[in-house]
Design an enzyme around this catalytic site. Structure first.
Site, PDB file in Angstrom:
ATOM      1  N   SER A 135       0.853  -1.194   0.000  1.00  0.00           N
ATOM      2  CA  SER A 135       0.000   0.000   0.000  1.00  0.00           C
ATOM      3  C   SER A 135       0.880   1.232   0.000  1.00  0.00           C
ATOM      4  O   SER A 135       2.011   1.210   0.511  1.00  0.00           O
ATOM      5  CB  SER A 135      -0.870  -0.001   1.262  1.00  0.00           C
ATOM      6  OG  SER A 135      -1.412   1.279   1.524  1.00  0.00           O
ATOM      7  N   TYR A 148      -1.104   0.120  10.576  1.00  0.00           N
ATOM      8  CA  TYR A 148      -1.445  -0.345   9.229  1.00  0.00           C
ATOM      9  C   TYR A 148      -0.310   0.008   8.269  1.00  0.00           C
ATOM     10  O   TYR A 148       0.199  -0.861   7.534  1.00  0.00           O
ATOM     11  CB  TYR A 148      -2.766   0.268   8.750  1.00  0.00           C
ATOM     12  CG  TYR A 148      -3.080  -0.133   7.318  1.00  0.00           C
ATOM     13  CD1 TYR A 148      -3.334  -1.465   7.001  1.00  0.00           C
ATOM     14  CD2 TYR A 148      -3.077   0.807   6.291  1.00  0.00           C
ATOM     15  CE1 TYR A 148      -3.582  -1.851   5.692  1.00  0.00           C
ATOM     16  CE2 TYR A 148      -3.333   0.428   4.983  1.00  0.00           C
ATOM     17  CZ  TYR A 148      -3.584  -0.901   4.682  1.00  0.00           C
ATOM     18  OH  TYR A 148      -3.813  -1.278   3.395  1.00  0.00           O
TER      19      TYR A 148
HETATM   20  P1  NDP Z   1     -11.466  -6.046   1.329  1.00  0.00           P
HETATM   21  O1  NDP Z   1     -11.831  -5.826   2.763  1.00  0.00           O
HETATM   22  O2  NDP Z   1     -12.491  -5.814   0.286  1.00  0.00           O
HETATM   23  O3  NDP Z   1     -10.874  -7.531   1.154  1.00  0.00           O
HETATM   24  C1  NDP Z   1      -9.976  -8.059   2.103  1.00  0.00           C
HETATM   25  C2  NDP Z   1      -9.826  -9.555   1.885  1.00  0.00           C
HETATM   26  O4  NDP Z   1      -8.893 -10.058   2.853  1.00  0.00           O
HETATM   27  C3  NDP Z   1     -11.131 -10.293   2.079  1.00  0.00           C
HETATM   28  O5  NDP Z   1     -11.252 -11.288   1.090  1.00  0.00           O
HETATM   29  C4  NDP Z   1     -10.980 -10.924   3.451  1.00  0.00           C
HETATM   30  O6  NDP Z   1     -11.684 -12.162   3.484  1.00  0.00           O
HETATM   31  C5  NDP Z   1      -9.470 -11.190   3.492  1.00  0.00           C
HETATM   32  N1  NDP Z   1      -9.015 -11.340   4.863  1.00  0.00           N
HETATM   33  C6  NDP Z   1      -8.908 -10.379   5.812  1.00  0.00           C
HETATM   34  N2  NDP Z   1      -8.531 -10.920   6.972  1.00  0.00           N
HETATM   35  C7  NDP Z   1      -8.388 -12.257   6.759  1.00  0.00           C
HETATM   36  C8  NDP Z   1      -8.037 -13.353   7.575  1.00  0.00           C
HETATM   37  N3  NDP Z   1      -7.741 -13.199   8.889  1.00  0.00           N
HETATM   38  N4  NDP Z   1      -8.013 -14.594   7.035  1.00  0.00           N
HETATM   39  C9  NDP Z   1      -8.299 -14.773   5.716  1.00  0.00           C
HETATM   40  N5  NDP Z   1      -8.632 -13.762   4.886  1.00  0.00           N
HETATM   41  C10 NDP Z   1      -8.683 -12.519   5.409  1.00  0.00           C
HETATM   42  O7  NDP Z   1     -10.194  -5.100   1.095  1.00  0.00           O
HETATM   43  P2  NDP Z   1      -9.250  -4.858  -0.198  1.00  0.00           P
HETATM   44  O8  NDP Z   1      -9.616  -5.740  -1.318  1.00  0.00           O
HETATM   45  O9  NDP Z   1      -9.211  -3.400  -0.409  1.00  0.00           O
HETATM   46  O10 NDP Z   1      -7.847  -5.278   0.428  1.00  0.00           O
HETATM   47  C11 NDP Z   1      -7.003  -6.261  -0.141  1.00  0.00           C
HETATM   48  C12 NDP Z   1      -5.569  -5.887   0.173  1.00  0.00           C
HETATM   49  O11 NDP Z   1      -5.274  -4.655  -0.457  1.00  0.00           O
HETATM   50  C13 NDP Z   1      -5.278  -5.687   1.663  1.00  0.00           C
HETATM   51  O12 NDP Z   1      -4.018  -6.237   1.961  1.00  0.00           O
HETATM   52  C14 NDP Z   1      -5.256  -4.166   1.815  1.00  0.00           C
HETATM   53  O13 NDP Z   1      -4.452  -3.762   2.886  1.00  0.00           O
HETATM   54  C15 NDP Z   1      -4.679  -3.780   0.477  1.00  0.00           C
HETATM   55  N6  NDP Z   1      -4.908  -2.406   0.035  1.00  0.00           N
HETATM   56  C16 NDP Z   1      -6.169  -1.886  -0.045  1.00  0.00           C
HETATM   57  C17 NDP Z   1      -6.346  -0.594  -0.495  1.00  0.00           C
HETATM   58  C18 NDP Z   1      -7.662   0.062  -0.539  1.00  0.00           C
HETATM   59  O14 NDP Z   1      -7.728   1.306  -0.521  1.00  0.00           O
HETATM   60  N7  NDP Z   1      -8.774  -0.670  -0.626  1.00  0.00           N
HETATM   61  C19 NDP Z   1      -5.215   0.202  -0.967  1.00  0.00           C
HETATM   62  C20 NDP Z   1      -3.936  -0.437  -0.807  1.00  0.00           C
HETATM   63  C21 NDP Z   1      -3.805  -1.705  -0.376  1.00  0.00           C
HETATM   64  P3  NDP Z   1     -12.636 -12.670   4.682  1.00  0.00           P
HETATM   65  O15 NDP Z   1     -13.154 -11.476   5.384  1.00  0.00           O
HETATM   66  O16 NDP Z   1     -13.685 -13.473   3.981  1.00  0.00           O
HETATM   67  O17 NDP Z   1     -11.720 -13.510   5.502  1.00  0.00           O
HETATM   68  C1  8X3 Z   2      -5.026   1.576   1.705  1.00  0.00           C
HETATM   69  C2  8X3 Z   2      -4.653   2.878   1.125  1.00  0.00           C
HETATM   70  O1  8X3 Z   2      -4.245   5.304   1.684  1.00  0.00           O
HETATM   71  O2  8X3 Z   2      -6.238   4.243   2.612  1.00  0.00           O
HETATM   72  O3  8X3 Z   2      -3.894   0.817   1.868  1.00  0.00           O
HETATM   73  O4  8X3 Z   2      -4.066   3.696   3.495  1.00  0.00           O
HETATM   74  S1  8X3 Z   2      -4.793   4.075   2.292  1.00  0.00           S
END
Ligand code: NDP
Ligand code: 8X3
Length: 249
Positions: A135, A148
């Protein structure tokens, strides 16, 4: 075509990445906790294309069991997409909840390195690839980003160090560093506050899950001599805020 293991495949980026690869001829192993969401991938693409395992990625025994139980057609993994992760809470460090900090560390760091370590031997054997979803919060500090952002800085540096250790093996490592993207991310971060999530993304034209899936697809399908080592992505509407000064503090 090959076999991709995607963590966090029940929502957001992971669900879109799993669908992109399964829809384009790859076999996909999809991990997450929510079995009903994972089942939708199987319904859509078929059990010969998608294998799912529902467990908490922080549970190492469950992770090992899921890997040991992979059906014959899914055992040769070419691509690991370490995507599962979360932000929990928006409070400043001094007001934060330690349990939320631990959940982020356990999920974004400990589970990611555990799965990576378990799969490295076969990724080396198959000259495979690793895509880590980090991120911009690992590079650009912001108020409330504390742990985070710390976990994502770890992911970014772990990716860089992995590349060095894997030098000469043919394994590619890519660190993708997205900025604001509309998924369930903010709902999770705020404990389910839809209004806050909607307000954050309103008018911002954020990154979409499809944007990230298309990017991972592009990275994974480049010729084998090319490695996109790191890739920062932001919506055009987002930029770093700069430094602040507290006067007479
Ligand atoms: P979502 O919340 O939409 O998806 C997160 C996914 O991670 C879900 O499928 C969830 O599945 C899974 N997950 C979380 N905790 C667990 C766990 N303990 N065990 C197994 N699976 C887990 O978020 P995003 O798609 O946005 O996030 C995906 C990645 O991208 C993350 O690493 C996030 O930090 C990163 N990210 C997101 C950004 C954003 O702005 N959205 C920007 C930059 C990076 P379930 O709950 O079914 O277990
Ligand atoms: C998620 C992007 O800018 O919300 O990783 O932290 S930000």
């Amino acid at each position: 075509m090959g076999t991709a293991l995607v963590t966090g495949a029940s929502a957001g980026f992971g669900a879109a990445i799993a669908a992109k690869f399964a829809g384009n001829g790859w076999r996909v192993i999809a991990f997450a906790r929510r079995a009903d969401r994972l089942a939708q991938l199987v319904e859509r693409f078929g059990a010969e294309r998608v294998h799912v395992a529902a467990f908490d990625i922080r549970d190492e025994a469950a992770m090992r069991a899921a890997l040991a139980a992979l059906p014959a057609g899914f055992r040769d993994i070419d691509l690991l997409v370490n995507n599962a992760g979360l932000a929990s809470g928006t409070a400043k460090a001094q007001d934060s909840d330690l349990a939320q900090w631990r959940q982020m560390i356990d999920t974004n760091v400990t589970a990611l390195v555990t799965l990576t370590r378990l799969l490295l031997p076969q990724l080396i054997e198959r000259r495979g690839a690793i895509v880590n979803i980090s991120s911009i919060s690992g590079t650009h500090p912001y108020t409330g980003g504390n742990v985070y952002g710390g976990t994502k800085a770890f992911v970014t540096q772990f990716s860089a160090n992995l590349r060095v250790d894997l030098h000469g093996t043919g394994v590619r490592v890519t660190n993708i560093e997205p900025g604001m993207a509309e998924t369930e991310f903010t709902l999770v971060r705020t404990g389910g506050n839809q209004a806050v999530s909607d307000k954050l993304y309103a008018g911002a034209h954020p990154i979409t899950d499809t944007d990230i899936a298309d990017t991972v697809w592009w990275v994974a399908n480049l010729p084998p001599h090319l490695d996109v080592t790191r890739l920062e992505m932001m919506p055009v509407s987002q930029s770093a805020a700069g430094l602040q000064v507290a006067r007479d503090a």
